[in-house]
Design a protein around this motif. Structure first.
Motif, PDB file in Angstrom:
ATOM      1  N   UNK A  88       0.764  -1.235   0.000  1.00  0.00           N
ATOM      2  CA  UNK A  88       0.000   0.000   0.000  1.00  0.00           C
ATOM      3  C   UNK A  88       0.794   1.284   0.000  1.00  0.00           C
ATOM      4  N   UNK A  89       2.122   1.194  -0.070  1.00  0.00           N
ATOM      5  CA  UNK A  89       2.944   2.406  -0.074  1.00  0.00           C
ATOM      6  C   UNK A  89       4.142   2.235  -1.000  1.00  0.00           C
ATOM      7  N   UNK A  90       4.704   3.337  -1.514  1.00  0.00           N
ATOM      8  CA  UNK A  90       5.914   3.225  -2.332  1.00  0.00           C
ATOM      9  C   UNK A  90       7.075   2.661  -1.512  1.00  0.00           C
ATOM     10  N   UNK A  91       7.953   1.928  -2.186  1.00  0.00           N
ATOM     11  CA  UNK A  91       9.134   1.388  -1.508  1.00  0.00           C
ATOM     12  C   UNK A  91       9.912   2.477  -0.782  1.00  0.00           C
ATOM     13  N   UNK A  92      10.024   3.647  -1.416  1.00  0.00           N
ATOM     14  CA  UNK A  92      10.786   4.744  -0.809  1.00  0.00           C
ATOM     15  C   UNK A  92      10.182   5.176   0.518  1.00  0.00           C
ATOM     16  N   UNK A  93       8.852   5.165   0.628  1.00  0.00           N
ATOM     17  CA  UNK A  93       8.205   5.548   1.888  1.00  0.00           C
ATOM     18  C   UNK A  93       8.548   4.554   2.994  1.00  0.00           C
ATOM     19  N   UNK A 124      16.429  -0.371  -0.676  1.00  0.00           N
ATOM     20  CA  UNK A 124      16.470  -1.264   0.496  1.00  0.00           C
ATOM     21  C   UNK A 124      15.288  -0.953   1.419  1.00  0.00           C
ATOM     22  N   UNK A 125      14.057  -1.362   1.047  1.00  0.00           N
ATOM     23  CA  UNK A 125      12.883  -1.016   1.849  1.00  0.00           C
ATOM     24  C   UNK A 125      12.788  -1.768   3.168  1.00  0.00           C
ATOM     25  N   UNK A 126      13.597  -2.807   3.359  1.00  0.00           N
ATOM     26  CA  UNK A 126      13.566  -3.579   4.602  1.00  0.00           C
ATOM     27  C   UNK A 126      14.733  -3.221   5.523  1.00  0.00           C
ATOM     28  N   UNK A 136      17.405  -8.930  -0.201  1.00  0.00           N
ATOM     29  CA  UNK A 136      16.192  -8.198   0.163  1.00  0.00           C
ATOM     30  C   UNK A 136      16.193  -6.798  -0.443  1.00  0.00           C
ATOM     31  N   UNK A 137      17.192  -6.485  -1.271  1.00  0.00           N
ATOM     32  CA  UNK A 137      17.157  -5.218  -1.998  1.00  0.00           C
ATOM     33  C   UNK A 137      16.346  -5.439  -3.276  1.00  0.00           C
TER      34      UNK A 137
END
Length: 252
Positions: free
Chosen positions: A33-38, A108-110, A199-200
């Motif tokens: 529900x959100x952009x990776x950057x967020x 790297x959203x995680x 995970x990237x």
């Protein structure tokens, strides 16, 4: 650093652009529900060892949405040349008044704020002092990467690096010169384990894995850490096969 402040000002700078070669526009692609950057910026904002967080993007019009998203999240933005990422970092560090710089990348959203904090703390407490320290990317899952270095080392690199690869890869001028800069031994997982996972987000298969991890973890535990990701992957071992064939682009 002023005489009145004993603690150096630690600024985390993340780099993002829409024109990534393998998966263009990836930083604004949706997951849970959100952009990776967020996801990336929100997780970093929980890191207690940081005094500021800045997004470094390009002056290209295509990156206006990247700058707008960061601004909407209250993250200051520095914009510079697309190819000269090193110059962009130096400009962002100057804008933010950094004494110590933490480099991360928006794919790297995680990223784990506690792990970033561990690298920062180790850097600040090193005796004798260091110029550069990083997570051991050969032992941690890719996508948790963090590098910490002195503003002085960054400025030296920005003034002296001439190779295109050293302008594109911000820290290469530093870590390639152990005779000039004080390079710390990369930080490995505390249990000595090696995690051969990605995970990237570089390709569509990576995005699918990250979407599944965020979907599984966020509803129950919005502040999840990297070991929570490991736990989910132990429960769903087939997920790791989703991006098992994707190769990492690296200069190291």
């Amino acid at each position: 650093m002023s005489a009145a402040t004993a603690k150096p000002r630690v600024v985390c700078i993340s780099q993002a652009r829409m024109t990534s070669t393998r998966l263009p526009g990836k930083v604004l692609m949706d997951a849970a529900g959100e952009p990776l950057l967020a996801h990336h910026l929100r997780r970093l904002s929980r890191c207690r060892t940081l005094d500021a967080l800045v997004l470094a993007t390009t002056v290209n019009g295509t990156d206006d949405p990247v700058a707008e998203l960061a601004g909407a999240l209250g993250v200051p933005v520095f914009r510079g040349d697309e190819q000269d990422v090193l110059g962009r970092f130096a400009g962002a560090a100057a804008m933010a008044g950094a004494d110590v710089v933490v480099r991360v990348t928006a794919d790297c959203p995680l990223i784990d704020p506690a792990l970033v904090g561990r690298v920062v703390t180790a850097f600040l407490e090193a005796e004798p002092p260091l110029d550069y320290l990083s997570l051991d990317v050969t032992r941690f899952p890719r996508g948790l990467d963090a590098e910490v270095f002195s503003r002085a080392a960054l400025d030296t690199a920005a003034a002296g690096a001439t190779e295109p690869a050293e302008r594109e890869h911000v820290t290469a001028h530093i870590y390639r010169r152990p005779e000039r800069f004080r390079i710390g031994a990369p930080l490995a997982p505390e249990d000595g384990a090696v995690f051969d996972q990605r995970w990237c987000v570089d390709e569509a298969a990576d995005l699918e894995l990250v979407r599944r991890l965020l979907g599984a973890l966020l509803p129950e535990n919005p502040g999840f850490g990297w070991q929570d990701c490991c736990k989910v992957l132990r429960q769903h071992p087939e997920w790791a096969d989703l991006n098992g064939s994707v190769r990492q682009n690296t200069l190291h």
